[in-house]
Scaffold this motif. Structure first.
Motif, PDB file in Angstrom:
ATOM      1  N   LYS A 170       0.828  -1.187   0.000  1.00 44.74           N
ATOM      2  CA  LYS A 170       0.000   0.000   0.000  1.00 44.74           C
ATOM      3  C   LYS A 170       0.877   1.257   0.000  1.00 44.74           C
ATOM      4  CE  LYS A 170      -2.963   2.564   3.147  1.00 44.74           C
ATOM      5  NZ  LYS A 170      -3.522   2.598   4.502  1.00 44.74           N
ATOM      6  N   ASP A 217      -1.414   9.818   5.645  1.00 46.72           N
ATOM      7  CA  ASP A 217      -0.678   9.016   6.620  1.00 46.72           C
ATOM      8  C   ASP A 217       0.419   9.835   7.284  1.00 46.72           C
ATOM      9  OD1 ASP A 217      -2.217   6.773   5.980  1.00 46.72           O
ATOM     10  OD2 ASP A 217      -0.856   6.186   4.364  1.00 46.72           O
ATOM     11  N   MET A 230       5.473  -0.695   8.957  1.00 50.03           N
ATOM     12  CA  MET A 230       4.369  -1.385   9.612  1.00 50.03           C
ATOM     13  C   MET A 230       4.790  -1.926  10.973  1.00 50.03           C
ATOM     14  SD  MET A 230       1.701  -1.134   7.714  1.00 50.03           S
ATOM     15  CE  MET A 230       0.656  -2.385   8.436  1.00 50.03           C
ATOM     16  N   LYS A 264      -6.580   1.556  14.018  1.00 49.74           N
ATOM     17  CA  LYS A 264      -6.173   1.782  12.625  1.00 49.74           C
ATOM     18  C   LYS A 264      -4.896   0.999  12.300  1.00 49.74           C
ATOM     19  CE  LYS A 264      -4.939   5.396   9.334  1.00 49.74           C
ATOM     20  NZ  LYS A 264      -3.762   4.660   8.844  1.00 49.74           N
ATOM     21  N   ASP A 292      -4.554  -2.030   9.586  1.00 48.80           N
ATOM     22  CA  ASP A 292      -3.607  -1.895   8.483  1.00 48.80           C
ATOM     23  C   ASP A 292      -2.656  -3.083   8.411  1.00 48.80           C
ATOM     24  OD1 ASP A 292      -4.702   0.487   7.699  1.00 48.80           O
ATOM     25  OD2 ASP A 292      -3.202   1.745   8.682  1.00 48.80           O
ATOM     26  N   SER A 293      -2.376  -3.701   9.554  1.00 46.91           N
ATOM     27  CA  SER A 293      -1.424  -4.809   9.576  1.00 46.91           C
ATOM     28  C   SER A 293      -2.047  -6.129   9.157  1.00 46.91           C
ATOM     29  CB  SER A 293      -0.846  -4.965  10.987  1.00 46.91           C
ATOM     30  OG  SER A 293      -1.798  -5.538  11.881  1.00 46.91           O
ATOM     31  N   PRO A 324      -8.897  -1.847   5.750  1.00 47.45           N
ATOM     32  CA  PRO A 324      -8.359  -0.744   6.562  1.00 47.45           C
ATOM     33  C   PRO A 324      -9.434   0.284   6.885  1.00 47.45           C
ATOM     34  CG  PRO A 324      -7.721  -0.479   4.266  1.00 47.45           C
ATOM     35  CD  PRO A 324      -8.412  -1.815   4.358  1.00 47.45           C
TER      36      PRO A 324
END
Length: 560
Positions: free
Chosen positions: A36, A42, A200, A259, A263-264, A270
């Motif tokens: 991503k 972000d 991440m 969040k 995302d992980s 997400p």
């Protein structure tokens, strides 16, 4: 890569493809685009997180100095205690993570095995006999290290020691995550994936550290300052600033943690930033009402408040343990984790188990509502006679309106802005019996399930199975639902997973959401993934253990 939950390497035979439990073939992971892109939003989110961190810490220190200057030493001591102790705990944990990640002693065998696998272009990689294979090479690597490298390593250690002594570990990790995110956007395809992996991992560390810090520091600080305001009958500007910063920090970190966790996970969609804002407002108002009720009660009955908190914490911790969570890599770590989540449950809801959350969230909300009403009513009845009725009614209305607003944003998030889509159907019972269910276009039919050992990354993993359960699609926000899926997901292209390149095989079943995947919490797995990611010509794939029969599940879970 094979790993037991105690952190030791074990061998895993991969000659025969694993057979999953019944029900797994009905679902495949949701194949999101690999790598991503790191966006401007972000970056802005990370910068705002830094601003929240500084405003919370600076306002507390400024207020402590103000108490000292006006010779109010009791409030000065209490305010300083809730600043120093949580900060030291977080710094120690952060430095322990850094020491493990940066040292060669614990991961040299695994890292060397990963380099060998990458350099030989092996199609699969496992830690079977990795310690033996890497033992002969670790001495050679150490012997050829240059003086310049040793000097650089010493400087890194010194820098990290200074950063942690100055209580700035969170700042460094935020800045490092920002750097990694920017690099992942600017670099080429392979380097982009490598930096995205590292970002991440860093975001996961920051989320866990800050969540721990907010409920050890910001939450008690908020209750303390509100109780001081109630007892003294006046509000200093710095008191209001400190309480507001603590409250914003609590709401922010609950949303930020959720969040980062979503995302992980490749099996969860997400969160959009609209969802994040709604999630933050939900917890901001509910925690604000909760803290205000605590402050009112503690201003009258300090001893009974302590008894109440201990009783509530014990009950919540028992409830969490009874739910059989699976966040950590060992039994004792899991117990400690459950005790820490019990502290979170003093203030707000925090999902720790996969599955429908309707009854659990409803039950917790009713308990908190009843406690808030009881604590506020006791204060209203036994309040100081000098407190006017008008002031008392206004305070009670503030508590009630804050909780009502929090409940409103909870419904907005779960019913309209949840990542899985809005609620649009009947949902009966606590077990999640659906009526008129529609098929999920992101959940493949049995004929479209991709091969089990073809998983892309970063980070791409297989769905975990545990016991005899079939994998469920419910998660933390599945409340009063059935959800319809977003139209954009219908048009999403089906990605064909790669079958070439190195495979990191992990001898553990995948953890169910809302737990972190094992390669996010087991730092030995991180080391291997990062070394292999940096050395291999293609991005490695991750494969978790897929248990075949209920008997094997029972044997595995009773021995780990």
């Amino acid at each position: 890569m094979a790993a037991k939950s105690d952190g030791t390497a074990v061998s895993l035979q991969n000659d025969i493809p694993p057979t999953c439990l019944p029900g797994l073939e009905k679902r495949s992971p949701q194949w999101r685009p690999v790598g991503k892109e790191y966006s401007l939003l972000d970056c802005s989110w990370t910068l705002c997180a830094l601003l929240v961190f500084f405003s919370d810490g600076a306002s507390d220190l400024w207020l402590a100095a103000e108490y000292y200057l006006i010779r109010d030493y009791r409030w000065f001591a209490l305010t300083l205690i809730f600043i120093i102790i949580p900060s030291v705990v977080v710094q120690v944990l952060s430095f322990r993570w850094f020491a493990y990640d940066y040292s060669d002693a614990n991961g040299s065998g695994t890292a060397a095995a990963a380099l060998v696998a990458a350099s030989n272009a092996e199609s699969h990689f496992s830690t079977k006999d990795s310690d033996q294979r890497g033992a002969g090479r670790s001495a050679a690597v150490t012997g050829t290290r240059s003086n310049a490298q040793s000097c650089c390593r010493a400087c890194v250690w010194l820098f990290q020691i200074v950063v942690h002594v100055l209580q700035l570990a969170q700042v460094w990790r935020y800045v490092h995550a920002l750097y990694l995110g920017v690099q992942s956007r600017w670099r080429g395809d392979h380097e982009h994936k490598h930096f995205y992996w590292r970002m991440m991992f860093e975001n996961a560390d920051i989320s866990m550290l800050r969540l721990l810090e907010t409920f050890l520091k910001s939450a008690p600080q908020l209750v303390l300052q509100l109780s001081i305001m109630v007892q003294t009958g006046r509000v200093l500007p710095l008191q209001g600033l400190s309480a507001s910063a603590s409250l914003v920090s609590l709401g922010w970190m609950m949303a930020s943690y959720q969040k980062a966790l979503r995302d992980s996970r490749d099996d969860k969609l997400p969160m959009s930033y609209k969802s994040v804002v709604a999630h933050m407002l939900w917890h901001l108002f509910t925690v604000g009402a909760r803290a205000m009720a605590f402050a009112l009660f503690i201003s009258i009955f300090q001893l009974y408040f302590g008894i109440f908190i201990v009783a509530h914490w014990c009950a919540m911790t028992f409830w969490i343990i009874q739910g059989e969570t699976d966040f950590c890599m060992s039994k004792w770590e899991e117990i400690i984790y459950n005790m820490m989540v019990g502290i979170v449950y003093i203030f707000c809801w925090f999902s720790v188990r996969e599955g429908p959350t309707r009854c659990r969230l409803l039950l917790y909300s009713l308990i908190v509502l009843g406690e808030n009403v009881a604590l506020t009513a006791v204060w209203y009845i036994y309040r100081d006679p000098r407190t006017s009725d008008f002031y008392a009614v206004v305070v009670v209305c503030v508590v009630a309106c804050s909780y009502a607003l929090g409940t409103f944003f909870m419904f907005v998030y779960n019913c309209l802005l949840h990542p899985d889509g809005p609620v649009s159907g009947a949902y009966f019972g606590c077990c999640g019996v659906q009526v008129g269910a529609v098929s999920d276009p992101c959940i493949s039919s049995p004929t479209s399930v991709p091969p089990l050992d073809a998983v892309s990354s970063p980070p791409r993993t297989l769905q975990r199975t545990k016991g005899g359960e079939s994998v469920q699609r419910d998660d933390i926000g599945d409340v009063f639902k059935m959800r319809t899926l977003k139209a954009s997901r219908n048009a999403a292209p089906r990605l064909t997973p790669r079958t070439e390149g190195p495979v990191v095989r992990i001898d553990l079943p995948r953890k169910q959401y809302p737990a972190w995947d094992a390669h996010f919490i087991d730092r030995r797995l991180r080391k291997t993934i990062l070394v292999l990611e940096g050395a291999a010509p293609v991005t490695p794939r991750i494969q978790y253990r897929c248990l075949g029969t209920p008997k094997e599940v029972m044997e595995y879970e009773t021995t780990v």
